[in-house]
Design an enzyme around this catalytic site. Sequence first.
Site, PDB file in Angstrom:
ATOM      1  N   GLN A 271       0.828  -1.195   0.000  1.00  0.00           N
ATOM      2  CA  GLN A 271       0.000   0.000   0.000  1.00  0.00           C
ATOM      3  C   GLN A 271       0.874   1.262   0.000  1.00  0.00           C
ATOM      4  O   GLN A 271       0.586   2.230  -0.693  1.00  0.00           O
ATOM      5  CB  GLN A 271      -0.883  -0.002   1.251  1.00  0.00           C
ATOM      6  CG  GLN A 271      -1.993   0.987   1.198  1.00  0.00           C
ATOM      7  CD  GLN A 271      -2.911   0.705   0.020  1.00  0.00           C
ATOM      8  OE1 GLN A 271      -3.283  -0.435  -0.226  1.00  0.00           O
ATOM      9  NE2 GLN A 271      -3.236   1.724  -0.728  1.00  0.00           N
ATOM     10  N   HIS A 274       1.968   3.019  -3.252  1.00  0.00           N
ATOM     11  CA  HIS A 274       1.016   3.693  -4.145  1.00  0.00           C
ATOM     12  C   HIS A 274       1.372   5.145  -4.374  1.00  0.00           C
ATOM     13  O   HIS A 274       1.360   5.638  -5.496  1.00  0.00           O
ATOM     14  CB  HIS A 274      -0.394   3.630  -3.562  1.00  0.00           C
ATOM     15  CG  HIS A 274      -1.189   2.479  -4.097  1.00  0.00           C
ATOM     16  ND1 HIS A 274      -1.431   2.314  -5.434  1.00  0.00           N
ATOM     17  CD2 HIS A 274      -1.787   1.442  -3.485  1.00  0.00           C
ATOM     18  CE1 HIS A 274      -2.134   1.217  -5.625  1.00  0.00           C
ATOM     19  NE2 HIS A 274      -2.363   0.666  -4.451  1.00  0.00           N
ATOM     20  N   GLU A 340     -10.040   1.686   3.974  1.00  0.00           N
ATOM     21  CA  GLU A 340     -10.401   1.224   2.625  1.00  0.00           C
ATOM     22  C   GLU A 340     -10.130  -0.284   2.525  1.00  0.00           C
ATOM     23  O   GLU A 340     -10.964  -1.049   2.080  1.00  0.00           O
ATOM     24  CB  GLU A 340      -9.548   1.994   1.607  1.00  0.00           C
ATOM     25  CG  GLU A 340      -9.811   1.591   0.170  1.00  0.00           C
ATOM     26  CD  GLU A 340      -8.793   2.182  -0.805  1.00  0.00           C
ATOM     27  OE1 GLU A 340      -7.743   2.677  -0.357  1.00  0.00           O
ATOM     28  OE2 GLU A 340      -9.046   2.118  -2.014  1.00  0.00           O
ATOM     29  N   HIS A 341      -8.930  -0.697   2.957  1.00  0.00           N
ATOM     30  CA  HIS A 341      -8.580  -2.126   2.971  1.00  0.00           C
ATOM     31  C   HIS A 341      -8.284  -2.532   4.404  1.00  0.00           C
ATOM     32  O   HIS A 341      -7.515  -1.855   5.087  1.00  0.00           O
ATOM     33  CB  HIS A 341      -7.307  -2.397   2.158  1.00  0.00           C
ATOM     34  CG  HIS A 341      -7.358  -1.880   0.761  1.00  0.00           C
ATOM     35  ND1 HIS A 341      -6.746  -0.706   0.372  1.00  0.00           N
ATOM     36  CD2 HIS A 341      -7.938  -2.388  -0.347  1.00  0.00           C
ATOM     37  CE1 HIS A 341      -6.955  -0.516  -0.917  1.00  0.00           C
ATOM     38  NE2 HIS A 341      -7.676  -1.520  -1.389  1.00  0.00           N
ATOM     39  N   ASP A 374      -6.737  -6.533  -5.344  1.00  0.00           N
ATOM     40  CA  ASP A 374      -6.448  -5.415  -6.243  1.00  0.00           C
ATOM     41  C   ASP A 374      -6.555  -5.837  -7.708  1.00  0.00           C
ATOM     42  O   ASP A 374      -6.871  -5.026  -8.570  1.00  0.00           O
ATOM     43  CB  ASP A 374      -5.024  -4.894  -5.997  1.00  0.00           C
ATOM     44  CG  ASP A 374      -4.925  -4.114  -4.700  1.00  0.00           C
ATOM     45  OD1 ASP A 374      -5.981  -3.710  -4.182  1.00  0.00           O
ATOM     46  OD2 ASP A 374      -3.795  -3.922  -4.205  1.00  0.00           O
ATOM     47  N   HIS A 433     -54.639  15.131  -3.570  1.00  0.00           N
ATOM     48  CA  HIS A 433     -54.164  13.785  -3.207  1.00  0.00           C
ATOM     49  C   HIS A 433     -55.323  12.981  -2.598  1.00  0.00           C
ATOM     50  O   HIS A 433     -55.532  11.825  -2.929  1.00  0.00           O
ATOM     51  CB  HIS A 433     -53.038  13.859  -2.154  1.00  0.00           C
ATOM     52  CG  HIS A 433     -51.694  14.217  -2.703  1.00  0.00           C
ATOM     53  ND1 HIS A 433     -51.432  15.420  -3.276  1.00  0.00           N
ATOM     54  CD2 HIS A 433     -50.533  13.503  -2.755  1.00  0.00           C
ATOM     55  CE1 HIS A 433     -50.162  15.456  -3.659  1.00  0.00           C
ATOM     56  NE2 HIS A 433     -49.596  14.291  -3.353  1.00  0.00           N
TER      57      HIS A 433
HETATM   58  P1  NAD Z   1      -5.059  11.113 -13.195  1.00  0.00           P
HETATM   59  O1  NAD Z   1      -5.437  10.421 -14.456  1.00  0.00           O
HETATM   60  O2  NAD Z   1      -6.018  11.045 -12.068  1.00  0.00           O
HETATM   61  O3  NAD Z   1      -4.802  12.652 -13.498  1.00  0.00           O
HETATM   62  C1  NAD Z   1      -4.081  13.123 -14.598  1.00  0.00           C
HETATM   63  C2  NAD Z   1      -4.717  14.417 -15.046  1.00  0.00           C
HETATM   64  O4  NAD Z   1      -4.599  15.404 -14.038  1.00  0.00           O
HETATM   65  C3  NAD Z   1      -4.115  15.040 -16.262  1.00  0.00           C
HETATM   66  O5  NAD Z   1      -4.750  14.501 -17.393  1.00  0.00           O
HETATM   67  C4  NAD Z   1      -4.453  16.504 -16.097  1.00  0.00           C
HETATM   68  O6  NAD Z   1      -5.621  16.773 -16.788  1.00  0.00           O
HETATM   69  C5  NAD Z   1      -4.745  16.661 -14.637  1.00  0.00           C
HETATM   70  N1  NAD Z   1      -3.806  17.623 -14.060  1.00  0.00           N
HETATM   71  C6  NAD Z   1      -2.537  17.406 -13.670  1.00  0.00           C
HETATM   72  N2  NAD Z   1      -1.987  18.555 -13.239  1.00  0.00           N
HETATM   73  C7  NAD Z   1      -2.926  19.517 -13.351  1.00  0.00           C
HETATM   74  C8  NAD Z   1      -2.979  20.906 -13.049  1.00  0.00           C
HETATM   75  N3  NAD Z   1      -1.927  21.537 -12.532  1.00  0.00           N
HETATM   76  N4  NAD Z   1      -4.120  21.579 -13.286  1.00  0.00           N
HETATM   77  C9  NAD Z   1      -5.200  20.951 -13.797  1.00  0.00           C
HETATM   78  N5  NAD Z   1      -5.212  19.624 -14.115  1.00  0.00           N
HETATM   79  C10 NAD Z   1      -4.090  18.926 -13.879  1.00  0.00           C
HETATM   80  O7  NAD Z   1      -3.651  10.505 -12.795  1.00  0.00           O
HETATM   81  P2  NAD Z   1      -2.704  10.760 -11.543  1.00  0.00           P
HETATM   82  O8  NAD Z   1      -2.403  12.183 -11.374  1.00  0.00           O
HETATM   83  O9  NAD Z   1      -1.600   9.813 -11.729  1.00  0.00           O
HETATM   84  O10 NAD Z   1      -3.555  10.315 -10.282  1.00  0.00           O
HETATM   85  C11 NAD Z   1      -4.040   9.026 -10.097  1.00  0.00           C
HETATM   86  C12 NAD Z   1      -4.771   8.974  -8.780  1.00  0.00           C
HETATM   87  O11 NAD Z   1      -5.662   7.885  -8.757  1.00  0.00           O
HETATM   88  C13 NAD Z   1      -3.852   8.820  -7.589  1.00  0.00           C
HETATM   89  O12 NAD Z   1      -4.263   9.714  -6.602  1.00  0.00           O
HETATM   90  C14 NAD Z   1      -4.083   7.385  -7.154  1.00  0.00           C
HETATM   91  O13 NAD Z   1      -3.904   7.190  -5.778  1.00  0.00           O
HETATM   92  C15 NAD Z   1      -5.497   7.187  -7.558  1.00  0.00           C
HETATM   93  N6  NAD Z   1      -5.851   5.800  -7.779  1.00  0.00           N
HETATM   94  C16 NAD Z   1      -6.755   5.239  -6.950  1.00  0.00           C
HETATM   95  C17 NAD Z   1      -7.189   3.943  -7.165  1.00  0.00           C
HETATM   96  C18 NAD Z   1      -8.232   3.368  -6.275  1.00  0.00           C
HETATM   97  O14 NAD Z   1      -8.857   2.409  -6.641  1.00  0.00           O
HETATM   98  N7  NAD Z   1      -8.490   3.938  -5.126  1.00  0.00           N
HETATM   99  C19 NAD Z   1      -6.689   3.197  -8.216  1.00  0.00           C
HETATM  100  C20 NAD Z   1      -5.771   3.801  -9.038  1.00  0.00           C
HETATM  101  C21 NAD Z   1      -5.369   5.112  -8.827  1.00  0.00           C
END
Ligand code: NAD
Length: 446
Positions: A271, A274, A340-341, A374, A433
Amino acid sequence: TAPDSDKIVMKRIDVSQSSEADVSAALKRPSQKSADAILNIVTPIINDIRENGDKALLSYTHKFEKATSLTSPVLRAPFPKEMMNLPAETIKAIDVSFENIRKFHAAQKEEKPLQVETMPGVVCSRFSRPIERVGLYVPGGTAVLPSTALMLGVPAMVAGCHKIVLASPPRADGSITPEIVYVAHKVGAESIVLAGGAQAVAAMAYGTESVTKVDKILGPGNQFVTAAKMFVSNDTNAGVSIDMPAGPSEVLVIADRDANPAFVASDLLSQAEHGVDSQVICIAVGMDEQHLTALDDELHKQAMALPRVDIVRGSIAHSVTIIVKDIEEAMRISNDYAPEHLILQIKDAESVVPKVMNAGSVFIGQWTPESVGDYSAGVNHSLPTYGFAKQYSGVNLASFVKHITSSNLTAEGLKNVGDAVMQLAKVEELEAHRRAVSIRLASLNK
Ligand code: NAD
């Protein structure tokens, strides 16, 4: 060996020697950026998509994903085979996981409508129908996440959603990871929106020239994605709902003296890798100094061997081992935290499950690492974080359907229930009614 100051170690707190306030402070989730600040960033993006559609969508993808060669923001099915070129072992892994997730979610189907005769001649029913169009957000900023595409796409397919739209930020060359295209193909998605962030959410919420408007948006994402989901779900003009509030991932492991320290450490680390904002809690039940040290040593040793050791350092910095005397105390803290987990690495783990009140998903016994859930066991990994397990369920088949109720009365049924209806209508001073009943009862007495 690393100097002690470099040791990756979780702080400890012993419940018997701490105040309740100290324990709660240790369990506080890392704070999130203020919602207002994020909303100020995403609101203009959402408005731009509403006004300028595809053109705006493409320009954000050029800006954020650097995919400047992309000329169309949507990939429609059937997806070309060459976009799904994958090694045989990846295909096999996706196929095995797909099938387990399909089986578990298919078993959640309600075979027949619920029907109850509440009074003679008064029949109430409830039946479900798929949400017709769903938008599934698959994050892509920092990792490749075909598992998220599976966890959202498979239940949507099983539920019978008519249109499944996936959205995921493309790579800088404008392409989408082949694993995601393969999953989209397997679940029968109609299209993939090649965009991320608030702009992808807005495009699916309102529709653009080429993006299909959807009725519900599901899936995790960063703070921009989450803020945009909240925004569109509050806009009655969008007519779109969302799954649940999402925050950084977290795990709580309850371990006792019988637990294998190497197994416990591996779960905590799976975890912790991540992201730096992930939180990892270990509740140590009845452990003495020797057990606790063995756990610390394992955690450090395994962490140092991980490619993502720097991320682990960040998340372990705000993670904690809580020392408790018995399982009752452990469960009280766990239920209050609502992880969550929840991993139960304790003797007779199954016998403790009835005590679980708040958790997204539970992993029972030493042979059940969280990773199986997962990816491949069949349970869903899209789960409530940040304590929302107190009131939300993780994604499941019901997330993709709505329930419709019906009533069907005979003349006798209306006679039986009519007085109660007319009396309450009178109390609420809603005369029309009351008359809708009295007019019918009068016609029966003619
Ligand atoms: P993401 O796809 O969520 O976000 C990417 C997007 O963020 C970009 O396309 C852009 O549009 C936007 N962005 C980035 N910087 C920006 C800015 N300054 N202003 C406006 N928009 C902006 O991908 P990520 O950033 O890698 O985040 C993934 C998230 O998802 C993580 O927080 C992760 O923990 C989470 N996650 C959770 C699970 C779950 O099941 N709980 C699974 C996978 C991922």
